[in-house]
Design an enzyme around this catalytic site. Sequence first.
Site, PDB file in Angstrom:
ATOM      1  N   ARG A   1      28.603  41.083  39.675  1.00 28.53           N
ATOM      2  CA  ARG A   1      29.180  42.136  39.704  1.00 28.53           C
ATOM      3  C   ARG A   1      28.428  43.231  40.421  1.00 28.53           C
ATOM      4  NH1 ARG A   1      33.807  42.058  36.565  1.00 28.53           N
ATOM      5  NH2 ARG A   1      34.249  43.637  37.965  1.00 28.53           N
TER       6      ARG A   1
ATOM      7  N   ARG B   1      30.900  48.475  40.276  1.00 31.04           N
ATOM      8  CA  ARG B   1      30.317  48.914  39.122  1.00 31.04           C
ATOM      9  C   ARG B   1      29.187  49.818  39.233  1.00 31.04           C
ATOM     10  NH1 ARG B   1      30.697  44.781  34.869  1.00 31.04           N
ATOM     11  NH2 ARG B   1      32.923  44.524  34.815  1.00 31.04           N
TER      12      ARG B   1
ATOM     13  N   ARG C   1      35.799  53.370  47.726  1.00 27.50           N
ATOM     14  CA  ARG C   1      37.068  52.847  46.865  1.00 27.50           C
ATOM     15  C   ARG C   1      37.927  54.136  46.761  1.00 27.50           C
ATOM     16  NH1 ARG C   1      36.984  51.907  40.459  1.00 27.50           N
ATOM     17  NH2 ARG C   1      36.659  54.202  40.905  1.00 27.50           N
TER      18      ARG C   1
ATOM     19  N   ASP D   1      38.422  39.519  43.625  1.00 25.47           N
ATOM     20  CA  ASP D   1      38.638  39.235  42.176  1.00 25.47           C
ATOM     21  C   ASP D   1      39.064  38.105  41.763  1.00 25.47           C
ATOM     22  OD1 ASP D   1      38.458  41.407  39.779  1.00 25.47           O
ATOM     23  OD2 ASP D   1      39.948  39.957  39.468  1.00 25.47           O
TER      24      ASP D   1
ATOM     25  N   TYR E   1      44.713  34.756  32.096  1.00 29.33           N
ATOM     26  CA  TYR E   1      45.333  36.055  32.323  1.00 29.33           C
ATOM     27  C   TYR E   1      46.847  35.522  32.610  1.00 29.33           C
ATOM     28  CZ  TYR E   1      41.043  38.554  32.853  1.00 29.33           C
ATOM     29  OH  TYR E   1      40.078  39.302  32.468  1.00 29.33           O
TER      30      TYR E   1
HETATM   31  O1  CP3 Z   1      30.215  40.494  41.745  1.00 30.15           O
HETATM   32  C1  CP3 Z   1      30.620  41.339  42.518  1.00 30.15           C
HETATM   33  O2  CP3 Z   1      30.408  42.465  42.642  1.00 30.15           O
HETATM   34  C2  CP3 Z   1      31.915  40.770  43.503  1.00 30.15           C
HETATM   35  C3  CP3 Z   1      33.213  41.109  43.154  1.00 30.15           C
HETATM   36  C4  CP3 Z   1      34.084  40.683  41.648  1.00 30.15           C
HETATM   37  C5  CP3 Z   1      34.971  41.824  41.042  1.00 30.15           C
HETATM   38  N1  CP3 Z   1      35.314  40.772  40.241  1.00 30.15           N
HETATM   39  C6  CP3 Z   1      35.165  42.895  41.520  1.00 30.15           C
HETATM   40  C7  CP3 Z   1      35.720  43.892  40.522  1.00 30.15           C
HETATM   41  C8  CP3 Z   1      33.544  39.444  41.129  1.00 30.15           C
HETATM   42  C9  CP3 Z   1      32.785  38.386  41.249  1.00 30.15           C
HETATM   43  C10 CP3 Z   1      34.780  39.696  39.974  1.00 30.15           C
HETATM   44  C11 CP3 Z   1      35.035  38.645  38.894  1.00 30.15           C
HETATM   45  C12 CP3 Z   1      35.806  38.991  37.776  1.00 30.15           C
HETATM   46  N2  CP3 Z   1      36.813  39.686  37.882  1.00 30.15           N
HETATM   47  C13 CP3 Z   1      35.736  38.146  36.543  1.00 30.15           C
HETATM   48  C14 CP3 Z   1      34.669  37.097  36.193  1.00 30.15           C
HETATM   49  C15 CP3 Z   1      33.356  37.867  36.102  1.00 30.15           C
HETATM   50  C16 CP3 Z   1      33.146  38.752  34.815  1.00 30.15           C
HETATM   51  O3  CP3 Z   1      32.783  39.661  34.725  1.00 30.15           O
HETATM   52  O4  CP3 Z   1      33.207  37.686  33.687  1.00 30.15           O
HETATM   53  C17 CP3 Z   1      36.839  38.733  35.793  1.00 30.15           C
HETATM   54  C18 CP3 Z   1      36.796  38.358  34.345  1.00 30.15           C
HETATM   55  C19 CP3 Z   1      37.381  39.525  36.631  1.00 30.15           C
HETATM   56  C20 CP3 Z   1      38.647  40.314  36.170  1.00 30.15           C
HETATM   57  C21 CP3 Z   1      38.639  41.626  36.306  1.00 30.15           C
HETATM   58  N3  CP3 Z   1      38.495  42.530  37.236  1.00 30.15           N
HETATM   59  C22 CP3 Z   1      38.383  42.941  34.938  1.00 30.15           C
HETATM   60  C23 CP3 Z   1      38.506  42.414  33.533  1.00 30.15           C
HETATM   61  C24 CP3 Z   1      38.378  43.858  35.548  1.00 30.15           C
HETATM   62  C25 CP3 Z   1      38.372  45.175  34.893  1.00 30.15           C
HETATM   63  C26 CP3 Z   1      37.189  45.631  34.270  1.00 30.15           C
HETATM   64  C27 CP3 Z   1      35.866  45.741  35.192  1.00 30.15           C
HETATM   65  O5  CP3 Z   1      34.945  44.677  35.329  1.00 30.15           O
HETATM   66  O6  CP3 Z   1      35.717  46.660  35.817  1.00 30.15           O
HETATM   67  C28 CP3 Z   1      38.297  43.887  36.975  1.00 30.15           C
HETATM   68  C29 CP3 Z   1      38.062  44.897  37.822  1.00 30.15           C
HETATM   69  C30 CP3 Z   1      36.935  44.609  39.178  1.00 30.15           C
HETATM   70  N4  CP3 Z   1      36.805  43.617  39.727  1.00 30.15           N
HETATM   71  C31 CP3 Z   1      36.299  45.790  39.506  1.00 30.15           C
HETATM   72  C32 CP3 Z   1      35.298  45.161  40.424  1.00 30.15           C
HETATM   73  C33 CP3 Z   1      34.556  45.884  41.106  1.00 30.15           C
HETATM   74  C34 CP3 Z   1      36.280  47.286  38.990  1.00 30.15           C
HETATM   75  C35 CP3 Z   1      37.353  47.923  39.735  1.00 30.15           C
HETATM   76  C36 CP3 Z   1      37.327  49.544  40.043  1.00 30.15           C
HETATM   77  O7  CP3 Z   1      37.189  50.197  39.198  1.00 30.15           O
HETATM   78  O8  CP3 Z   1      36.652  49.450  41.079  1.00 30.15           O
END
Ligand code: CP3
Length: 341
Positions: free
Chosen positions: A26, A30, A39, A76, A152
């Site tokens: 991530r 983040r 964004r 994602d 999911y």
């Molecule tokens: O690593 C990276 O930065 C690359 C991008 C990436 C995202 N999601 C972007 C994202 C990766 C590799 C993921 C994987 C992902 N997504 C997982 C597996 C990894 C883990 O953390 O366990 C899971 C379970 C998800 C599902 C998901 N996506 C959730 C539960 C959420 C909301 C909470 C959170 O993590 O912020 C997301 C949103 C998400 N995916 C964001 C990002 C940058 C945040 C969205 C935002 O506010 O911009």
Amino acid sequence: MAKKNDLVIRAAKGEQVERTPVWLMRQAGRVLPEYREVRAKMGGFKQLVETPEFACEVTIQPVDILGVDAAIIFSDILVIPEAMGLPYQMIEAKGPWFEKTIKTVDDIAKLKIAEPEDLHYVMDAIKLTKKELNGRVPLIGFAGAPWTIFSYMIEGSGSKTFSKAKKFLYTQPELAHVLLQKITDSTINYLKGQIAAGADMLQLFDSWAGVLSPAQYDEFALKYISQICDAVSEVPFTVFAKDAHFARKKMGQLSCDTIGLDWTMDIAESRALIGSNKTLQGNMDPCLLYSDFETIKKETKKMLNQFGAHRHIANLGHGLYPDLEVDKVKCFIDTIQEFRF
Ligand code: CP3
């Protein structure tokens, strides 16, 4: 052209490296204010994911700003359910949400097996990012592991217990297998598409591994992860199953190169269980990065020594938290990159 940095690839293959490479789960989004700017300009997370030039920009930000040894494509894991027929929304401050979920045999029958063309925006983002990176660091592609994606699709959002998804396993196991196989076939197509587009390495995220019992994990998770590892063997492959202590020995038997560890997994014990044939990735507690610089340096060096010089890719034990300070994150990375055995 900038000097090529392929440390992560070489460490994954078990080759000698001059120093331990590092990237962070991530790392895009983040913590970086630069990400939030892009964004806001795009009007949301999904627009960003679906617009290759902006996905490319935020993928490269951590390479420029943090100096990590690999980029991970900005996307994602939820793009797969969407490509199969269940669209998701990303709700600000709440997380993902699915309007339709899977309840019946008919719901499963209606799902399509995703093809790379269904996710053309990810393929285009990978192609563009490869071009822009120009060999500076490898580009990691990824997908969710079938069990996490299944969760999911049944729950429709995140959950503390994933009890709806688990209920499905207990009450309709045959149907669960049909859905897991469809997700697996879609994921194999998707990952092969990512390789064709230029991904240098791949990672599977099994974020909700820890809610299953060891026997269920064998039956409903590892079986499908194993199919994916066998089918996608062209580039180094990492499996990260969060909280899957109980599965470490069996994960050592997968045909992948690297196993990701979370911070609750003892390093020496994990090495003994997984064996010497795999690279280990991880596994600092992300919360260490809330402490002071001296503590971060001391604990990071301790971790490096515990893993040793061979077959280690440094990372956190899970993703970065949004409120971590960039300087502290940078301190973790610098400590690793300056360290020599
Ligand atoms: O690593 C990276 O930065 C690359 C991008 C990436 C995202 N999601 C972007 C994202 C990766 C590799 C993921 C994987 C992902 N997504 C997982 C597996 C990894 C883990 O953390 O366990 C899971 C379970 C998800 C599902 C998901 N996506 C959730 C539960 C959420 C909301 C909470 C959170 O993590 O912020 C997301 C949103 C998400 N995916 C964001 C990002 C940058 C945040 C969205 C935002 O506010 O911009």
